[in-house]
Design an enzyme around this catalytic site. Structure first.
Site, PDB file in Angstrom:
ATOM      1  CD  GLU A 130      -2.922   0.955   2.438  1.00  0.00           C
ATOM      2  OE1 GLU A 130      -2.844  -0.020   3.198  1.00  0.00           O
ATOM      3  OE2 GLU A 130      -3.849   1.787   2.473  1.00  0.00           O
ATOM      4  CG  ASN A 161      -9.569  -1.788   1.502  1.00  0.00           C
ATOM      5  OD1 ASN A 161      -9.225  -2.949   1.724  1.00  0.00           O
ATOM      6  ND2 ASN A 161      -9.354  -0.804   2.375  1.00  0.00           N
ATOM      7  CD  GLU A 162     -10.196  -2.620   6.155  1.00  0.00           C
ATOM      8  OE1 GLU A 162     -10.181  -1.537   6.755  1.00  0.00           O
ATOM      9  OE2 GLU A 162      -9.495  -3.581   6.503  1.00  0.00           O
ATOM     10  CE1 TYR A 184      -3.139  -6.163   8.796  1.00  0.00           C
ATOM     11  CE2 TYR A 184      -5.420  -5.452   8.658  1.00  0.00           C
ATOM     12  CZ  TYR A 184      -4.157  -5.547   8.105  1.00  0.00           C
ATOM     13  OH  TYR A 184      -3.911  -5.021   6.859  1.00  0.00           O
ATOM     14  CD  GLU A 191      -5.914  -4.754   4.139  1.00  0.00           C
ATOM     15  OE1 GLU A 191      -5.827  -4.388   5.327  1.00  0.00           O
ATOM     16  OE2 GLU A 191      -6.366  -4.030   3.224  1.00  0.00           O
ATOM     17  CD  GLN A 201       0.407  -2.422   3.783  1.00  0.00           C
ATOM     18  OE1 GLN A 201       1.180  -1.782   3.095  1.00  0.00           O
ATOM     19  NE2 GLN A 201      -0.760  -1.912   4.174  1.00  0.00           N
TER      20      GLN A 201
HETATM   21  O1  AHR Z   1      -2.906  -2.579   6.198  1.00  0.00           O
HETATM   22  C1  AHR Z   1      -3.242  -1.392   6.842  1.00  0.00           C
HETATM   23  C2  AHR Z   1      -4.719  -1.047   6.725  1.00  0.00           C
HETATM   24  O2  AHR Z   1      -5.471  -1.980   7.418  1.00  0.00           O
HETATM   25  C3  AHR Z   1      -5.319  -1.065   5.353  1.00  0.00           C
HETATM   26  O3  AHR Z   1      -5.111   0.111   4.648  1.00  0.00           O
HETATM   27  C4  AHR Z   1      -6.772  -1.255   5.620  1.00  0.00           C
HETATM   28  O4  AHR Z   1      -7.446  -1.901   4.566  1.00  0.00           O
HETATM   29  C5  AHR Z   1      -6.787  -2.028   6.909  1.00  0.00           C
HETATM   30  O5  AHR Z   1      -7.642  -1.486   7.839  1.00  0.00           O
END
Ligand code: AHR
Length: 499
Positions: A25, A172-173, A249, A305, A354
């Site tokens: 990103e 995205n999101e 995450y 992600e 990432q």
């Molecule tokens: O990877 C960091 C961020 O996490 C991304 O931009 C977003 O899609 C997610 O919330």
């Protein structure tokens, strides 16, 4: 002694190479500095792409690269990133540190990077703040082979040939940074936007990915799919919806107090690993909803992600999400990849977040220096799974480890076969106890076995001064009769090939 039994008589689906995908990103030092430098920076590069980083990434056979975001994608206007560099618009990267984005890395540079990496392309379009026309024109710019306004513009900018877009993300999101939408509203927008994401190469149509849920929000999955499935049904409309993303995450201490990447106690370690294993529950949860709409599993779950997310390294820009990477991260990567392999009937792609210098990166850089993280080594060790056929595994004699609050299984594994070679990967999540492991097979009588192992004290990590502290080393394996045995150290990841 624990026995990992591999049922090589019951091969399952393909472990798509894309499960070993990456995400880059416009965030912090991922693209700028990490992947892309000024040609005259003094850092060896080809067309701006760092040679050291590209070589390291080629070694792990990156199958696909998602770009340009993330949250950035829904603020990105692709026309700002084409044409002569001096004319490109400068913008504020409002999400990530409020820094100036000079757009010197744009569409042409992305395809050049993917060319150098030899990987598939996954471009994420802007639904949150972009128009249908803008998205449609981007796809035309990238992929239309004939004469058209956008194809002509591409040629004028030095690339007459179209590129190949393998995957295209429609937002995205969109439940959050991509526009704070409701699932039904997004579902309707998805239907509309995707209509104009044309397949200009019918021989190899691009695959369209809808913006999926966050963590356990099955209402999003349900709302988007029910809206998308009203009409047309995907089976009736070729290329309508090929994938639904999932983001997850691992924050050891929760979203507000994520915790340090390198300083953590036993409780935090086991909490982290429990949270890492939780992705399997999420795959099942969302998979159940997807199964109702798509029982034949034609729509991929695209975990585009995933990874650990800690507090930033002290003294670094909080908006840049730069974090170190320890043996704990190697274990997170190992168990996550095993889970993706084991669910390859539904999980068709996963992109670690990432690639460089942001969150759970495989590579860290500082000026001209580069270091491979423990996570890089896991991707290197697991390479053999890419494109293999999944073999079901079961573990006898597994035991629970952890704290009173967080009990997890000590061992976790997956196996696949490719060209007659079985690859078995296993993780030992105990902080203290090594384990004797035996591999047994339903059918195969092992003639040859070899392996590598990565382990260490859980806080260990690689630095620019000590780059090889955590790295793979050969694993001693023994064939006895129809079994292969080895010792898996505490906090250890093993990859064993058997034929
Ligand atoms: O990877 C960091 C961020 O996490 C991304 O931009 C977003 O899609 C997610 O919330």
């Amino acid at each position: 002694m624990a026995v990992i039994h591999i049922n090589d008589k019951a091969p399952q689906g393909t472990v798509e190479p894309e499960i070993y995908g990456h995400f880059s990103e416009h965030l912090g030092r991922c693209i700028y500095e990490g992947l892309f430098v000024k040609p005259d920076s003094g850092i060896p590069n080809v067309n701006g792409m760092r040679c050291d980083v590209v070589n390291a990434l080629r070694e792990i056979s990156v199958p696909v690269l998602r770009w340009p975001g993330g949250c950035f994608a829904d603020e990105y206007h692709w026309k700002d990133g084409i044409g002569p560099k001096e004319d490109r618009k400068k913008m504020i990267n409002t999400h990530w540190g409020g820094v100036t984005e000079d757009n010197s890395f744009g569409t042409h540079e992305y395809f050049e990077l993917c060319r150098q990496l030899g990987c598939k392309t996954y471009v994420n379009g802007n639904v949150g703040s972009g128009t249908v026309q803008e998205m449609s024109e981007w796809v035309e710019y990238m992929t239309f082979p004939g004469v058209s306004p956008m194809a002509d513009l591409r040629a004028k900018n030095g690339h007459p040939e179209p590129w190949r877009v393998d995957y295209f993300g429609v937002g995205n999101e969109n439940w959050g940074c991509g526009g704070n939408m409701t699932p039904e509203y997004y579902g309707n927008l998805y239907r509309r936007y995707q209509t104009y994401v044309r397949h200009y190469d019918n021989a190899a149509p691009l695959k369209k990915i809808a913006s999926g849920p966050n963590v356990d929000e099955t209402e999003w999955t349900e709302g988007v799919l029910s809206t998308c499935f009203k009409f047309p049904q995907p089976e009736e409309a070729h290329g309508f919806l090929d994938g639904l993303s999932l983001h997850y995450y691992v924050h050891p201490g929760g979203w507000t107090h994520k915790g340090s990447a390198t300083e953590f106690d036993e409780d935090t370690y086991y909490a982290t690993m429990r949270k890492a294993l939780y992705i399997e529950d999420l795959i099942r949860m969302h998979g159940k909803v997807m199964d109702r709409y798509d029982p034949e599993k034609k729509i991929g779950m695209i975990v585009d992600e995933w990874g650990s997310w800690y507090d930033v390294e002290p003294g670094t820009n909080p908006g840049f999400l730069y974090q170190q990477n320890t043996v704990r991260d190697a274990l997170i990567a190992a168990v996550s990849l095993n889970i993706f392999n084991n669910h390859c009937d539904r999980v068709k792609m996963a992109c670690i977040a990432q690639m460089v210098n942001v969150l759970q990166s495989v590579v860290l850089t500082e000026g001209p220096k580069m270091v491979l993280t423990p996570t890089w080594h896991v991707f290197h060790m697991y390479k053999g799974h890419q494109g293999g056929t999944l073999l079901p595994t079961s573990i006898d004699g597994n035991r629970a480890v952890g704290t009173a609050r967080d009990q997890i299984p000590q061992l976790q594994a997956s196996a696949s076969v490719k060209d007659g070679v079985v690859t078995v990967t296993a993780a030992n999540m105990s902080l203290t106890d090594a384990r004797e492991v035996t591999l047994t097979f339903e059918d195969l009588t092992p003639a040859e076995a070899a392996g590598t192992v990565l382990s260490g004290e859980v806080h260990e990590h690689n630095t620019f001064d000590d780059p090889d502290r955590v790295s793979e080393r050969p694993l001693e394996t023994k064939i006895s009769g129809r079994a292969v045995t080895f010792t898996l150290p505490a906090c250890g990841v093993a990859a064993v090939t058997v034929k």
